[in-house]
Design a protein around this motif. Structure first.
Motif, PDB file in Angstrom:
ATOM      1  N   GLY A   1      34.208  -7.733  11.114  1.00 38.62           N
ATOM      2  CA  GLY A   1      33.597  -7.450  12.721  1.00 38.62           C
ATOM      3  C   GLY A   1      33.363  -5.913  12.838  1.00 38.62           C
ATOM      4  N   TYR A   2      33.669  -4.936  12.055  1.00 36.41           N
ATOM      5  CA  TYR A   2      33.380  -3.460  12.137  1.00 36.41           C
ATOM      6  C   TYR A   2      32.142  -3.198  12.174  1.00 36.41           C
ATOM      7  N   GLN A   3      31.594  -2.252  13.065  1.00 33.96           N
ATOM      8  CA  GLN A   3      30.330  -1.667  12.907  1.00 33.96           C
ATOM      9  C   GLN A   3      30.631  -0.272  12.757  1.00 33.96           C
ATOM     10  N   GLY A   4      29.501   0.362  12.438  1.00 33.07           N
ATOM     11  CA  GLY A   4      29.309   2.116  12.567  1.00 33.07           C
ATOM     12  C   GLY A   4      28.834   2.567  10.901  1.00 33.07           C
ATOM     13  N   SER A   5      28.799   3.755  11.006  1.00 30.96           N
ATOM     14  CA  SER A   5      28.352   4.465   9.623  1.00 30.96           C
ATOM     15  C   SER A   5      29.143   5.551   9.507  1.00 30.96           C
ATOM     16  N   GLY A   6      29.049   6.113   8.292  1.00 30.07           N
ATOM     17  CA  GLY A   6      29.943   7.166   7.618  1.00 30.07           C
ATOM     18  C   GLY A   6      31.207   6.639   7.359  1.00 30.07           C
TER      19      GLY A   6
ATOM     20  N   VAL B   1      38.910   1.480  10.971  1.00 29.18           N
ATOM     21  CA  VAL B   1      39.078   1.615   9.431  1.00 29.18           C
ATOM     22  C   VAL B   1      38.308   3.030   9.209  1.00 29.18           C
ATOM     23  N   ASN B   2      39.161   3.758   8.444  1.00 20.55           N
ATOM     24  CA  ASN B   2      38.536   5.088   7.785  1.00 20.55           C
ATOM     25  C   ASN B   2      38.987   5.210   6.257  1.00 20.55           C
ATOM     26  N   VAL B   3      37.717   5.630   5.840  1.00 18.93           N
ATOM     27  CA  VAL B   3      37.873   6.147   4.427  1.00 18.93           C
ATOM     28  C   VAL B   3      37.969   7.349   4.116  1.00 18.93           C
ATOM     29  N   GLN B   4      39.028   7.923   3.609  1.00 20.26           N
ATOM     30  CA  GLN B   4      39.342   9.416   3.277  1.00 20.26           C
ATOM     31  C   GLN B   4      39.312   9.751   1.930  1.00 20.26           C
ATOM     32  N   ARG B   5      38.402  10.690   1.645  1.00 19.99           N
ATOM     33  CA  ARG B   5      38.482  11.187   0.458  1.00 19.99           C
ATOM     34  C   ARG B   5      39.693  11.868  -0.085  1.00 19.99           C
ATOM     35  N   SER B   6      40.082  11.752  -1.250  1.00 17.47           N
ATOM     36  CA  SER B   6      41.376  12.446  -1.752  1.00 17.47           C
ATOM     37  C   SER B   6      40.898  13.755  -2.393  1.00 17.47           C
TER      38      SER B   6
ATOM     39  N   TYR C   1      41.295   7.053   0.307  1.00 18.35           N
ATOM     40  CA  TYR C   1      42.461   6.229   0.771  1.00 18.35           C
ATOM     41  C   TYR C   1      41.810   5.387   1.932  1.00 18.35           C
ATOM     42  N   VAL C   2      42.370   4.272   2.247  1.00 12.02           N
ATOM     43  CA  VAL C   2      41.860   3.471   3.245  1.00 12.02           C
ATOM     44  C   VAL C   2      42.932   3.478   4.562  1.00 12.02           C
ATOM     45  N   ASN C   3      42.533   3.868   5.682  1.00 10.22           N
ATOM     46  CA  ASN C   3      43.398   4.019   6.822  1.00 10.22           C
ATOM     47  C   ASN C   3      43.031   2.976   7.957  1.00 10.22           C
ATOM     48  N   LEU C   4      43.968   2.455   8.660  1.00  9.75           N
ATOM     49  CA  LEU C   4      43.536   1.568   9.587  1.00  9.75           C
ATOM     50  C   LEU C   4      44.215   1.911  10.911  1.00  9.75           C
ATOM     51  N   GLY C   5      43.479   1.767  11.951  1.00  6.58           N
ATOM     52  CA  GLY C   5      44.266   2.212  13.105  1.00  6.58           C
ATOM     53  C   GLY C   5      43.863   1.144  14.307  1.00  6.58           C
ATOM     54  N   ALA C   6      44.826   0.960  15.400  1.00  7.72           N
ATOM     55  CA  ALA C   6      44.292   0.305  16.430  1.00  7.72           C
ATOM     56  C   ALA C   6      45.076   0.912  17.658  1.00  7.72           C
ATOM     57  N   HIS C   7      44.330   0.855  18.662  1.00  9.50           N
ATOM     58  CA  HIS C   7      44.464   1.506  20.084  1.00  9.50           C
ATOM     59  C   HIS C   7      44.157   0.595  21.138  1.00  9.50           C
ATOM     60  N   PRO C   8      45.205   0.111  22.115  1.00  6.78           N
ATOM     61  CA  PRO C   8      44.806  -0.528  23.181  1.00  6.78           C
ATOM     62  C   PRO C   8      43.799   0.079  24.051  1.00  6.78           C
ATOM     63  N   LEU C   9      42.641  -0.940  24.173  1.00  4.26           N
ATOM     64  CA  LEU C   9      41.336  -0.561  25.152  1.00  4.26           C
ATOM     65  C   LEU C   9      41.841  -0.040  26.389  1.00  4.26           C
ATOM     66  N   GLY C  10      43.035  -0.626  26.920  1.00  2.00           N
ATOM     67  CA  GLY C  10      43.331  -0.280  28.112  1.00  2.00           C
ATOM     68  C   GLY C  10      44.122   1.106  28.471  1.00  2.00           C
TER      69      GLY C  10
ATOM     70  N   PHE D   1      36.216   6.556  18.674  1.00  3.59           N
ATOM     71  CA  PHE D   1      37.598   6.636  18.395  1.00  3.59           C
ATOM     72  C   PHE D   1      38.046   7.092  17.064  1.00  3.59           C
ATOM     73  N   LYS D   2      38.733   8.112  16.555  1.00  2.00           N
ATOM     74  CA  LYS D   2      39.133   8.398  15.110  1.00  2.00           C
ATOM     75  C   LYS D   2      40.355   7.536  15.051  1.00  2.00           C
ATOM     76  N   GLU D   3      40.410   7.484  13.813  1.00  4.61           N
ATOM     77  CA  GLU D   3      41.801   6.752  13.288  1.00  4.61           C
ATOM     78  C   GLU D   3      43.118   7.428  13.609  1.00  4.61           C
ATOM     79  N   TYR D   4      43.120   8.823  13.502  1.00  3.06           N
ATOM     80  CA  TYR D   4      44.340   9.551  13.644  1.00  3.06           C
ATOM     81  C   TYR D   4      44.792   9.434  15.145  1.00  3.06           C
ATOM     82  N   GLN D   5      43.713   9.246  16.100  1.00  4.31           N
ATOM     83  CA  GLN D   5      44.053   9.151  17.649  1.00  4.31           C
ATOM     84  C   GLN D   5      44.663   7.762  18.048  1.00  4.31           C
ATOM     85  N   CYS D   6      44.754   6.864  17.061  1.00  5.62           N
ATOM     86  CA  CYS D   6      45.251   5.700  17.334  1.00  5.62           C
ATOM     87  C   CYS D   6      46.691   5.523  17.754  1.00  5.62           C
ATOM     88  N   ALA D   7      47.275   4.679  18.394  1.00  5.75           N
ATOM     89  CA  ALA D   7      48.657   4.492  18.737  1.00  5.75           C
ATOM     90  C   ALA D   7      49.311   3.816  17.590  1.00  5.75           C
TER      91      ALA D   7
END
Length: 182
Positions: free
Chosen positions: A18-23, A37-42, A49-58, A69-75
């Protein structure tokens, strides 16, 4: 140096989830969360690296921000496994990602549901930056409509806030004001 591209098999697995986007970053919104979901070059350029994040829409100031929204901003954040080898890319990576992403979603949702009844001192692990965790959990409870529990997190976190952390103290005060019936 060329920009890092999301590995194709991994991108297909993310799209099926269900993910969308580019880059290097893709987004999905469901169940009251923005999922990232973010892919980070080593540093060696051979792994990533594969990083996952989740943040409440509220908790977003504007739901329209969910797609940026960036992965590093996620709760809630996690890294899937260790370093992944960029090439050759194995076919079994897609099922690995799909399974890890599904487990992450279940754990985040269970963790948020657990905030409804857990004692604040049991939810905040350790004392390092306990005030930030308490404030975050109070905000999540408020977004879920659990105002009494949100006040418990405020009452527990405010006294643990360092005196010089005036912005955090102000956030607690504003949250308390919103949560306290007139």
């Amino acid at each position: 140096m060329s920009s890092f591209r999301f590995p194709t098999l991994l991108r297909h697995a993310a799209r099926r989830a269900g993910y969308q986007g580019s880059g290097p970053t893709m987004h999905a919104t469901s169940d009251g969360f923005v999922w990232v979901v973010n892919v980070q070059r080593s540093h060696d350029g051979v792994h990533f690296y594969v990083n996952l994040g989740a943040h409440p829409l509220g908790l977003l100031p504007d739901v329209g921000l969910a797609s940026t929204f960036k992965e590093y901003q996620c709760a809630f954040r996690t890294r899937v496994g260790e370093r992944w080898l960029r090439e050759p890319f194995s076919e079994d990576v897609a099922p690995l990602f799909t399974q890890a992403e599904a487990v992450f979603r279940r754990e985040v949702q269970a963790g948020v549901e657990n905030l409804r009844t857990i004692a604040p001192q049991d939810a905040v692990v350790g004392t390092y930056h306990a005030e930030f965790h308490s404030l975050l959990f109070a905000r999540i409870c408020e977004a879920c409509g659990w105002n009494e529990q949100a006040l418990r997190f405020v009452d527990w976190g405010y006294p643990r806030t360092r005196p010089r952390a005036s912005a955090v103290r102000e956030e607690f005060a504003l949250l308390r004001q919103r949560l306290t019936p007139a």
